[in-house]
Design a protein around this motif. Structure first.
Motif, PDB file in Angstrom:
ATOM      1  N   ASN A  96       0.842  -1.175   0.032  1.00 39.13           N
ATOM      2  CA  ASN A  96       0.064  -0.239   0.146  1.00 39.13           C
ATOM      3  C   ASN A  96       0.735   1.266   0.050  1.00 39.13           C
ATOM      4  O   ASN A  96       0.640   2.266   0.804  1.00 39.13           O
ATOM      5  N   CYS A  97       1.940   1.289  -0.843  1.00 36.00           N
ATOM      6  CA  CYS A  97       2.739   2.429  -0.866  1.00 36.00           C
ATOM      7  C   CYS A  97       1.732   3.632  -1.515  1.00 36.00           C
ATOM      8  O   CYS A  97       1.242   3.367  -2.662  1.00 36.00           O
ATOM      9  N   THR A  98       1.657   4.896  -0.719  1.00 34.99           N
ATOM     10  CA  THR A  98       0.562   5.805  -1.131  1.00 34.99           C
ATOM     11  C   THR A  98       1.321   7.207  -1.580  1.00 34.99           C
ATOM     12  O   THR A  98       0.926   8.019  -2.369  1.00 34.99           O
ATOM     13  N   ALA A  99       2.693   7.157  -1.315  1.00 34.99           N
ATOM     14  CA  ALA A  99       3.545   8.316  -1.464  1.00 34.99           C
ATOM     15  C   ALA A  99       3.791   8.299  -3.123  1.00 34.99           C
ATOM     16  O   ALA A  99       4.128   7.452  -3.829  1.00 34.99           O
ATOM     17  N   LYS A 100       3.616   9.665  -3.334  1.00 39.26           N
ATOM     18  CA  LYS A 100       3.959   9.997  -4.824  1.00 39.26           C
ATOM     19  C   LYS A 100       5.380  10.375  -4.790  1.00 39.26           C
ATOM     20  O   LYS A 100       5.845  11.279  -4.401  1.00 39.26           O
ATOM     21  N   ILE A 101       6.356   9.533  -5.550  1.00 40.39           N
ATOM     22  CA  ILE A 101       7.832   9.601  -5.605  1.00 40.39           C
ATOM     23  C   ILE A 101       8.260  10.464  -6.915  1.00 40.39           C
ATOM     24  O   ILE A 101       7.835   9.912  -8.065  1.00 40.39           O
ATOM     25  N   GLU A 102       8.872  11.605  -6.655  1.00 36.69           N
ATOM     26  CA  GLU A 102       9.248  12.306  -7.875  1.00 36.69           C
ATOM     27  C   GLU A 102      10.724  12.870  -7.273  1.00 36.69           C
ATOM     28  O   GLU A 102      10.997  13.269  -6.399  1.00 36.69           O
ATOM     29  N   LEU A 103      11.217  13.428  -8.547  1.00 33.60           N
ATOM     30  CA  LEU A 103      12.205  14.241  -8.280  1.00 33.60           C
ATOM     31  C   LEU A 103      11.966  15.774  -8.049  1.00 33.60           C
ATOM     32  O   LEU A 103      10.640  16.254  -8.585  1.00 33.60           O
ATOM     33  N   LEU A 104      12.477  16.513  -7.058  1.00 32.60           N
ATOM     34  CA  LEU A 104      12.014  17.786  -6.629  1.00 32.60           C
ATOM     35  C   LEU A 104      12.051  18.731  -7.863  1.00 32.60           C
ATOM     36  O   LEU A 104      11.420  19.431  -8.066  1.00 32.60           O
ATOM     37  N   GLY A 105      13.130  18.443  -8.571  1.00 33.11           N
ATOM     38  CA  GLY A 105      13.469  19.212  -9.757  1.00 33.11           C
ATOM     39  C   GLY A 105      12.416  19.200 -10.933  1.00 33.11           C
ATOM     40  O   GLY A 105      12.503  19.919 -11.873  1.00 33.11           O
ATOM     41  N   THR A 106      11.535  18.178 -10.870  1.00 33.52           N
ATOM     42  CA  THR A 106      10.347  18.170 -11.684  1.00 33.52           C
ATOM     43  C   THR A 106       9.357  19.574 -11.574  1.00 33.52           C
ATOM     44  O   THR A 106       8.836  19.970 -12.590  1.00 33.52           O
ATOM     45  N   TYR A 107       9.532  20.397 -10.505  1.00 35.49           N
ATOM     46  CA  TYR A 107       8.736  21.461 -10.253  1.00 35.49           C
ATOM     47  C   TYR A 107       9.655  22.783 -10.715  1.00 35.49           C
ATOM     48  O   TYR A 107       9.204  23.922 -10.614  1.00 35.49           O
ATOM     49  N   ASP A 108      11.114  22.693 -11.227  1.00 39.06           N
ATOM     50  CA  ASP A 108      11.943  23.728 -11.382  1.00 39.06           C
ATOM     51  C   ASP A 108      11.306  24.580 -12.674  1.00 39.06           C
ATOM     52  O   ASP A 108      11.357  23.906 -13.607  1.00 39.06           O
ATOM     53  N   PRO A 109      10.844  25.789 -12.289  1.00 38.87           N
ATOM     54  CA  PRO A 109      10.383  26.394 -13.662  1.00 38.87           C
ATOM     55  C   PRO A 109      11.597  26.719 -14.782  1.00 38.87           C
ATOM     56  O   PRO A 109      11.461  26.884 -15.711  1.00 38.87           O
ATOM     57  N   GLN A 110      12.816  26.701 -14.209  1.00 37.53           N
ATOM     58  CA  GLN A 110      14.122  26.623 -15.065  1.00 37.53           C
ATOM     59  C   GLN A 110      14.349  25.076 -15.712  1.00 37.53           C
ATOM     60  O   GLN A 110      15.483  24.956 -16.381  1.00 37.53           O
ATOM     61  N   ASN A 111      13.594  23.972 -15.422  1.00 44.15           N
ATOM     62  CA  ASN A 111      13.733  22.832 -15.733  1.00 44.15           C
ATOM     63  C   ASN A 111      15.243  22.215 -15.397  1.00 44.15           C
ATOM     64  O   ASN A 111      15.646  21.494 -16.203  1.00 44.15           O
TER      65      ASN A 111
END
Length: 158
Positions: free
Chosen positions: A109-124
């Motif tokens: 039941n892993c519910t956490a969304k696992i992502e790179l923090l850099g996914t949110y970087d406006p400078q990509n």
């Protein structure tokens, strides 16, 4: 986000003494400044065991102090519980991402969304490089990247 609903985010890097505590401290300051700290549970952790029990790297602490942010954290490793108690696990590089994805498969039941923090970087800039073997300038770069990403992450609908 429904009123009264608390969201949670865990910032993750290799040792939990440089990048993830910097991101944690920045995000805490942003939610406090935005007066939404009661809507967030915020922490950081490591994929490795290298630095467990240690305070954040002094260079990161100096960098944040310069920007008026205090850091209060003791390094810990990601636990199996983290995968079910956090909504988001935001990590710094591809290696962290692979480690978390691998560990998440061992959790029912892993519910956490696992992502790179850099996914949110406006400078990509998707990868936040480890400044451990670098200099003060590298910590400043991490600060700037984390600030951009944390702002964008906070502004998105949750």
């Amino acid at each position: 986000m429904a009123s009264g609903e608390v969201k949670s985010v865990l910032f993750v890097c290799l040792g939990n003494i440089c990048r993830s505590p910097i991101a944690e401290a920045i995000f805490k300051k942003l939610v406090t400044d935005g007066n939404v700290q009661n809507k967030w549970r915020i922490d950081s952790a490591a994929t490795s065991t290298y630095e467990i029990g240690n305070p954040p790297d002094y260079r990161g602490q100096n960098c944040l102090r310069k920007h008026g942010i205090t850091m209060n954290h003791i390094a810990r490793q990601v636990t199996q519980d983290d995968f079910v108690t956090f909504d988001y696990m935001l990590c710094m590089d591809e290696s962290n991402l692979r480690d978390l994805q691998r560990k998440s498969k061992q959790v029912k039941n892993c519910t956490a969304k696992i992502e790179l923090l850099g996914t949110y970087d406006p400078q990509n800039q998707r990868i936040i490089e480890d400044p451990y073997y670098g200099n003060d300038e590298d910590f400043e770069t991490v600060y700037e990247q984390c600030l951009r990403c944390c702002k964008a992450f906070l502004e998105k609908p949750h």
